[in-house]
Design a protein around this motif. Structure first.
Motif, short mmCIF file in Angstrom:
data_model
loop_
_atom_site.label_atom_id
_atom_site.label_comp_id
_atom_site.label_asym_id
_atom_site.label_seq_id
_atom_site.Cartn_x
_atom_site.Cartn_y
_atom_site.Cartn_z
N GLN A 42 28.27 34.71 64.46
CA GLN A 42 27.23 35.74 64.41
C GLN A 42 25.91 35.17 63.89
N VAL A 45 23.64 33.69 66.39
CA VAL A 45 22.85 34.65 67.16
C VAL A 45 21.66 35.14 66.35
N PHE A 46 21.87 35.29 65.03
CA PHE A 46 20.73 35.68 64.19
C PHE A 46 19.62 34.63 64.33
N LEU A 48 19.08 32.63 66.79
CA LEU A 48 18.49 32.73 68.13
C LEU A 48 17.36 33.75 68.12
N TYR A 49 17.63 34.92 67.56
CA TYR A 49 16.61 35.98 67.51
C TYR A 49 15.44 35.57 66.62
N LEU A 74 9.23 41.86 65.59
CA LEU A 74 10.28 42.73 66.12
C LEU A 74 11.67 42.09 66.11
N PRO A 75 11.81 40.84 66.62
CA PRO A 75 13.16 40.25 66.57
C PRO A 75 13.68 40.13 65.15
N LEU A 78 14.97 43.48 64.19
CA LEU A 78 16.22 43.74 64.90
C LEU A 78 17.38 43.04 64.20
N ILE A 79 17.11 41.80 63.80
CA ILE A 79 18.21 41.01 63.29
C ILE A 79 18.59 41.45 61.88
N THR A 81 19.07 44.51 61.19
CA THR A 81 20.13 45.46 61.53
C THR A 81 21.43 44.72 61.84
N ALA A 82 21.29 43.64 62.64
CA ALA A 82 22.50 42.90 63.03
C ALA A 82 23.14 42.23 61.82
N VAL A 85 25.17 44.79 60.14
CA VAL A 85 26.40 44.98 60.90
C VAL A 85 27.38 43.84 60.60
#
Lengths: 119, 496
Positions: A42, A45-46, A48-49, A74-75, A78-79, A81-82, A85
């Motif tokens: 995970q 991916v963080f 990456l964003y 923005l990214p 977003l991240i 939030t991820a 999660v």
């Protein structure tokens, strides 16, 4: 060629981390190690964003007359939030591991499979 | 539109979301149940209202918090997702009617209000996935529904529920993360997350490698969530060991919502031309779907635990739905949507009936259920109706799905596919027959005390679902018309 490869170093880091995490999830039998692998997966991916939002020479996005170039926030938002999660997933996964340990007395996948087959 | 009616899209998600913390505060099972039940009834009414509004005014767009799209999160309701919202909220309401007696039997005191809290969150997540018009928002709701369903599954009585939940957690997280990677790559290329905006910007750059990779990641991630063969490994144990209420709700709704997202991304955002003509999605979906139809049914035949049997049957039924998607025609997508609806009904009815049996005899193994046909006639009637619907016997909802699926396969000129659909249905006859044989023709096992019919609070919702299976086999207007109009909305470019 080499310049091009090096210029995209952030993606190389992402890919290496992603595959490392994925490999740990698949290959390790210990449930906690699996969760660690999942976390690394995970996290890649963080990255990456986060790295995609970076603008060369850009500053933090603060409203100020001196700042002309700033990174895309923005990214990053977003991240956040991820990441939350991801924390929730890890917490839930670890809670399950504790319960599994209480119920079975082990957290090794092959031993769990053996005990499940006997039942 | 004015007043409350204009805010229905937001209320659809907000009402169940607020029910969750209220359950936690309520602290008592009865009160918590009442809160979730009222929220679920309101959600059903909202979904019906939204379906009516889309019928009257066409597609609805709702900027959340007043932030206009494409910057803010937009909720978009058209016939396609109104259909899914209606299915999810209606099944949730019926299952909740059934829940109190079942939860009292299966879940320890002191945890019951937490169970309802998780149920509300799961419902919120599923409704949110369906209603949102924002790609990243899909991920957030996907995780809300997934995290709550991992917790719900782990509440099952058997210790295997814990390992099943853990396995689902690992595979589900990988699926959701794949989806997240895909959305990230799309954002990188287009600078937008709004679905309508993505749809407008993708065609110009659709041959670039990040977009191709994004498409692959999103498809695989969603296929994992939808339990498409061979990514279904999490499903059988998760359904088999979850509490019965959870099995009924999740089997009927969770995989369906993922399939809806797959439809939305494939046909609306990327477009059928890109997915099926430029890329070989037809074969990528068709081959696993056909294998799922056979492998799922075949595995189901050998199960002695009936919940596991139905779980494997779900794998096969998902194969039928994906088969409809793989046909990539309006008729195929409509058939897939009809089967999403009908399969939801049949699996909810069957798992509820099994819950009734578990409530009385404490087991759902074939040998324990022997001879129950005479002792629990009404529950068995529901089980038979659901089983026949699963087979696709005429006059049941299942027949309608198979009919439209076969028609779509004929239309595509794939007659051999028709043969395969019929053959795999024959396999379903075998396992449903094994169930009926045990119930009606096997002697009662020695030492089992007389069994009473399930309590009314469980029996009535079960019979309601069973009756729905027969009703929608006779009066097919609602699912068929909504699915056909949804298919024309979803497919933005015809390729056949």
């Amino acid at each position: 060629m080499l310049r091009e490869i090096l210029a995209h170093y952030n993606y190389w880091i992402v890919i290496v981390l992603m595959m490392t995490g994925f490999y740990i999830v698949v290959s390790r039998g210990n449930l906690v190690k699996k969760l660690v692998g999942l976390n690394i997966f995970q996290t890649s991916v963080f990255l990456l964003y986060i790295s995609m939002g970076k603008v060369a020479g850009g500053s933090a996005p603060i409203l100020d007359p001196d700042i002309k170039v700033y990174a895309n926030p923005l990214p990053h938002v977003l991240i956040l939030t991820a990441i939350v999660v991801g924390v929730a997933t890890t917490a839930l996964g670890l809670a399950l591991v504790v319960r599994i340990r209480e119920a079975y007395g082990t957290i090794e996948e092959d031993e769990l499979d053996l005990m499940d087959d006997e039942a | 539109m004015s007043g409350l009616a204009a805010h229905l899209p937001a209320l659809q998600v907000v009402v169940p979301l607020f029910a969750a913390p209220l359950c936690l505060l309520a602290g008592r099972a009865g009160l918590a149940w009442l809160i979730v039940f009222v929220a679920s009834c309101l959600a059903t009414a909202t979904a019906a209202g939204l379906a009516y509004q889309t019928f009257q005014h066409g597609t609805l767009s709702y900027p959340l918090g007043g932030w206009a799209a494409p910057w803010g999160i937009e909720y978009v309701v058209d016939t396609a997702n109104a259909f899914i919202l209606l299915l999810v909220s209606a099944i949730s309401t019926v299952v909740l009617m059934y829940a109190p007696a079942s939860v009292d039997r299966e879940i320890r005191q002191g945890r019951r209000h937490l169970f309802y809290c998780m149920f509300a969150l799961c419902l919120t997540g599923l409704l949110g996935i369906a209603i949102t018009g924002d790609a990243f928002n899909v991920f957030v709701f996907l995780e809300i529904s997934s995290l709550s369903s991992y917790a719900l599954i782990a509440l099952g009585g058997h210790r295997k529920a814990l390992t099943a939940s853990f396995q689902y957690l690992v595979m589900g997280t990988i699926g959701a993360t794949f989806f997240l990677i895909g959305v990230g790559l799309l954002y990188m290329m287009t600078g937008t997350l709004n679905m309508a905006d993505l749809q407008a910007r993708i065609p110009a750059i659709q041959d670039s490698r990040p977009v191709l990779a994004a498409f692959a990641f999103i498809t695989v991630g969603l296929a994992l969530k939808a339990a498409l063969f061979p990514l279904h490994l999490w499903l059988p144990n998760a359904y088999a060991y979850a509490p019965n209420v959870v099995s009924a709700f999740i089997a009927a709704t969770a995989t369906k919502v993922s399939l809806y997202v797959l439809l939305r991304f494939t046909f609306t955002i990327f477009g059928a031309k890109f997915a099926f003509l430029d890329l070989p999605l037809h074969w990528v979906l068709l081959v696993p779907a056909v294998i799922a139809m056979f492998a799922g049914s075949f595995s189901a035949i050998f199960q002695r635990d009936v919940k596991r049997m139905l779980a494997y049957s779900s794998v096969a039924q998902i194969g039928y739905i994906v088969l409809g998607i793989a046909l990539s025609s309006a008729a195929g997508v409509a058939a897939a949507l009809i089967h999403i609806f009908n399969h939801g009904l049949m699996k909810a009815a069957l798992f509820c009936a099994l819950g009734c049996i578990f409530h009385r005899i404490g087991s759902v193994r074939l040998e324990a259920m022997a001879g129950l046909g005479r002792e629990m006639p009404w529950t068995m009637a529901a089980l038979v109706a659901g089983g026949f619907s699963l087979l696709g016997v005429p006059l049941t909802a299942g027949f309608i799905s198979k009919w439209y699926l076969i028609e779509a396969a004929f239309e595509a000129g794939l007659w051999w596919l028709v043969v395969l659909v019929v053959l795999s249905s024959m396999l379903a006859v075998v396992y449903v027959w094994r169930l009926l044989e045990a119930l009606y023709f096997k002697p009662v096992p020695e030492g089992r005390a007389a069994v009473a019919e399930a309590p009314l609070s469980m029996l009535l919702p079960t019979l309601l679902l069973a009756a729905a299976n027969i009703y929608f086999g006779l009066d097919t207007r609602l699912p068929v018309e909504m699915a056909q109009s949804a298919a024309t909305i979803l497919i933005r470019e015809q390729i056949w």
